[in-house]
Scaffold this motif. Structure first.
Motif, PDB file in Angstrom:
ATOM      1  N   THR A 229       0.828  -1.202   0.000  1.00 20.35           N
ATOM      2  CA  THR A 229       0.000   0.000   0.000  1.00 20.35           C
ATOM      3  C   THR A 229       0.865   1.256   0.000  1.00 20.35           C
ATOM      4  N   GLU A 230       0.304   2.341  -0.528  1.00 23.98           N
ATOM      5  CA  GLU A 230       1.053   3.580  -0.682  1.00 23.98           C
ATOM      6  C   GLU A 230       1.514   4.159   0.651  1.00 23.98           C
ATOM      7  N   ASN A 231       0.673   4.033   1.692  1.00 22.18           N
ATOM      8  CA  ASN A 231       1.028   4.652   2.974  1.00 22.18           C
ATOM      9  C   ASN A 231       2.287   4.050   3.596  1.00 22.18           C
ATOM     10  N   LYS A 232       2.598   2.803   3.234  1.00 22.26           N
ATOM     11  CA  LYS A 232       3.804   2.174   3.787  1.00 22.26           C
ATOM     12  C   LYS A 232       5.085   2.758   3.194  1.00 22.26           C
ATOM     13  N   LEU A 233       4.947   3.498   2.100  1.00 18.66           N
ATOM     14  CA  LEU A 233       6.125   4.122   1.492  1.00 18.66           C
ATOM     15  C   LEU A 233       6.696   5.235   2.358  1.00 18.66           C
ATOM     16  N   GLU A 234       5.899   5.715   3.319  1.00 12.41           N
ATOM     17  CA  GLU A 234       6.389   6.744   4.232  1.00 12.41           C
ATOM     18  C   GLU A 234       6.463   6.226   5.668  1.00 12.41           C
ATOM     19  N   ASP A 235       6.527   4.900   5.789  1.00 12.97           N
ATOM     20  CA  ASP A 235       6.651   4.249   7.091  1.00 12.97           C
ATOM     21  C   ASP A 235       8.064   3.690   7.227  1.00 12.97           C
ATOM     22  N   ILE A 236       8.840   4.234   8.143  1.00 10.85           N
ATOM     23  CA  ILE A 236      10.249   3.857   8.256  1.00 10.85           C
ATOM     24  C   ILE A 236      10.420   2.390   8.630  1.00 10.85           C
ATOM     25  N   GLU A 237       9.476   1.824   9.398  1.00  9.18           N
ATOM     26  CA  GLU A 237       9.575   0.406   9.750  1.00  9.18           C
ATOM     27  C   GLU A 237       9.446  -0.474   8.508  1.00  9.18           C
ATOM     28  N   SER A 238       8.592  -0.065   7.590  1.00  8.58           N
ATOM     29  CA  SER A 238       8.453  -0.813   6.333  1.00  8.58           C
ATOM     30  C   SER A 238       9.745  -0.773   5.539  1.00  8.58           C
TER      31      SER A 238
ATOM     32  N   ARG B 108      12.759  -0.388   6.904  1.00 12.01           N
ATOM     33  CA  ARG B 108      13.739  -1.230   7.610  1.00 12.01           C
ATOM     34  C   ARG B 108      13.539  -2.691   7.218  1.00 12.01           C
ATOM     35  N   THR B 109      12.286  -3.111   7.140  1.00 12.18           N
ATOM     36  CA  THR B 109      11.972  -4.483   6.718  1.00 12.18           C
ATOM     37  C   THR B 109      12.451  -4.722   5.294  1.00 12.18           C
ATOM     38  N   PHE B 110      12.267  -3.721   4.442  1.00 19.00           N
ATOM     39  CA  PHE B 110      12.679  -3.838   3.030  1.00 19.00           C
ATOM     40  C   PHE B 110      14.192  -4.024   2.921  1.00 19.00           C
ATOM     41  N   PHE B 111      14.943  -3.244   3.670  1.00 21.37           N
ATOM     42  CA  PHE B 111      16.401  -3.368   3.576  1.00 21.37           C
ATOM     43  C   PHE B 111      16.920  -4.607   4.303  1.00 21.37           C
ATOM     44  N   GLU B 112      16.191  -5.098   5.285  1.00 19.43           N
ATOM     45  CA  GLU B 112      16.530  -6.406   5.865  1.00 19.43           C
ATOM     46  C   GLU B 112      16.351  -7.499   4.820  1.00 19.43           C
ATOM     47  N   ASP B 113      15.301  -7.359   4.028  1.00 15.58           N
ATOM     48  CA  ASP B 113      15.062  -8.280   2.911  1.00 15.58           C
ATOM     49  C   ASP B 113      16.233  -8.227   1.936  1.00 15.58           C
ATOM     50  N   LEU B 114      16.639  -7.015   1.565  1.00 13.77           N
ATOM     51  CA  LEU B 114      17.787  -6.861   0.663  1.00 13.77           C
ATOM     52  C   LEU B 114      19.062  -7.441   1.279  1.00 13.77           C
ATOM     53  N   ASN B 115      19.129  -7.434   2.591  1.00 13.37           N
ATOM     54  CA  ASN B 115      20.323  -7.925   3.283  1.00 13.37           C
ATOM     55  C   ASN B 115      20.319  -9.444   3.483  1.00 13.37           C
ATOM     56  N   GLY B 116      19.328 -10.125   2.893  1.00 13.45           N
ATOM     57  CA  GLY B 116      19.329 -11.583   2.918  1.00 13.45           C
ATOM     58  C   GLY B 116      18.234 -12.224   3.744  1.00 13.45           C
ATOM     59  N   LYS B 117      17.406 -11.418   4.400  1.00 15.92           N
ATOM     60  CA  LYS B 117      16.324 -11.981   5.212  1.00 15.92           C
ATOM     61  C   LYS B 117      15.123 -12.260   4.318  1.00 15.92           C
ATOM     62  N   ASN B 118      15.249 -13.315   3.511  1.00 17.90           N
ATOM     63  CA  ASN B 118      14.195 -13.696   2.578  1.00 17.90           C
ATOM     64  C   ASN B 118      14.284 -15.194   2.320  1.00 17.90           C
TER      65      ASN B 118
END
Length: 452
Positions: free
Chosen positions: A392-401, A403-413
């Protein structure tokens, strides 16, 4: 011995009484009787020992283990519940090698090769009879990797306006670094269609840099060409010393002199508008040249024009369509959306750079002038990334979202695919590999750019 004699007599219907006590006492004095009783006790112990071994082996052989289904090309582990059978040991499991798995420490481990049903033969023994193994049959089901159900057919290299099915880039961007990857979606690959996403990165004169990203509309006949034209055209417009010099003057007026000069801001927006207008004009001219409609070239467009001044970074941004530009501050505690998103009922649906109606009185709201002393990440993406990862669009301005995204990029997938922003020698290849993630129902083209 006395108890054994009593049990023998009882088994022969001789009742236990005072007379019997004398009989037993006399029997116990006879050496031969004593020896025979010892043999009987030993025989009983042997029988019980063997009986327990057979019983525990049979219980294990008859036990039903619901072995968890595996998925091809996914890390797998199943642990046998051996605590229920403390005296049983599994020696080997044949048939696992066919699936690409192995057995160790009561566990089936590994990454299965492909989907199938595998017949397994479990060899086991009792700890009190290690030399005699028995066998138990079971099955392991390996489900197909959903990715394997999609074909990956190369696009036609002889077709007009052909472009590669995937692209990647890494390099410097101002005094930071940039990595970009773009991958054709599974829905397109399955039908040998083209990648409609595109991007362009350019170093410009006077320490300016620009990154542009475009998502060609799936319904547009030449979307692949429209997105390429849009990104190349906007970058080319700003590859001009005079234009950039004008921007420098106006931006210094705004920030370096700390003068809230609305006229200077309007002048910056006018220059950005000229770039977008020129891109629309280029697309229209090409549509006329190739005798197609502008609708055939429908594409979104976002771009970030960046320069580091002595007072910090200035990011000039624009967006039309449903692709976001996000800026994350130095300590990763705040995130800003730097463009207008045309999504949902309030956005009125997706808009394209090829639509004449975007050039109305509201277009100035699509331009953003952002100042930051520093930042950790500047991110641009198409909806092929945004939809599955943010939803959803509102998560684009949610810092926790984020952080989760970059954890994903860091191998948490699920794939354990990692994009290493520290040891970044092969970061472009890593990003392209990460982009192959599975997300049910999300099979669109994917493009992601990260300035870091």
């Amino acid at each position: 011995m006395e108890d054994t004699i009593r049990q023998i007599l009882k088994n022969h219907n001789i009742q236990d009484n005072k007379t019997m006590d004398k009989v037993i006492s006399k029997l116990l004095t006879q050496t031969e009787i004593q020896n025979n009783i010892k043999l009987i006790i030993e025989a009983q112990n042997t029988i019980m020992h063997e009986a327990i071994i057979y019983k525990e082996r049979e219980e294990f052989a008859d036990a039903f283990f619901p072995i968890t289904n595996a998925h091809s090309k996914k890390k797998y582990e199943f642990v046998f519940p051996m605590e229920q059978f403390p005296n049983i040991r599994i020696k080997n499991i044949s048939g696992l090698d066919l699936a690409g798995l192995n057995f160790e420490e009561n566990s089936i481990k590994g990454i299965p090769f492909e989907s199938d049903t595998y017949d397994l033969k479990i060899e086991f023994f009792h700890i009190n009879d290690e030399e005699n193994s028995e066998f138990k049959k079971t099955q392991l089901f390996v489900n197909a990797d959903p990715k394997d159900l999609w074909k990956n057919i190369p696009s036609d290299k002889e077709a007009p306006f052909h472009k590669v099915d995937e692209a990647m880039f890494k390099g410097s961007f101002s005094d930071k670094k940039i990595v970009v990857a773009s991958q054709r979606g599974r829905s397109h690959a399955h039908e040998a269609k083209f990648r409609d996403d595109d991007f362009a990165v350019h170093k410009l004169p006077d320490s300016w840099n620009i990154i542009s990203v475009s998502d060609g509309a799936g319904s547009a006949q030449l979307a692949r060409y429209g997105s390429e034209l849009a990104t190349q055209s906007i970058n080319e417009f700003f590859n001009n010393k005079e234009t950039l010099a004008e921007l420098d003057i106006e931006l210094n007026e705004i920030f370096n002199l700390e003068n809230e000069n609305s006229e200077a801001k309007q002048n910056v927006i006018k220059l950005l508008y000229q770039g977008v207008s020129d891109t629309f004009k280029t697309l229209k001219e090409k549509a006329d040249e190739y005798e197609v409609t502008l609708k055939d070239l429908h594409s979104t467009l976002i771009f970030a024009l960046v320069k580091k001044f002595d007072f910090g970074y200035v990011i000039l941004s624009f967006g039309v369509g449903d692709c976001p530009i996000n800026l994350i501050n130095e300590d990763f505690s705040e995130v800003k959306l730097l463009n207008t998103m045309d999504v949902g009922e309030f956005g009125g649906g997706t808009r394209f750079i090829t639509m004449n109606e975007i050039f109305d009185d509201t277009i100035s709201s699509r331009f953003k002038i952002t100042h930051a002393k520093d930042f950790s990440k500047l991110v641009l993406m198409t909806d092929g990334i945004y939809d599955p990862k943010f939803i959803t669009e509102n998560k684009l301005e949610d810092i926790e979202s984020w952080r989760t995204f970059f954890e994903d990029l860091n191998g948490k997938n699920d794939d354990e695919a990692k994009v290493d922003f520290q040891n970044d020698e092969t970061i472009d290849e890593q990003l392209l590999s990460w982009m192959d993630f599975w997300s049910k129902g999300n099979h669109d083209d994917r493009t992601l750019a990260v300035i870091y």
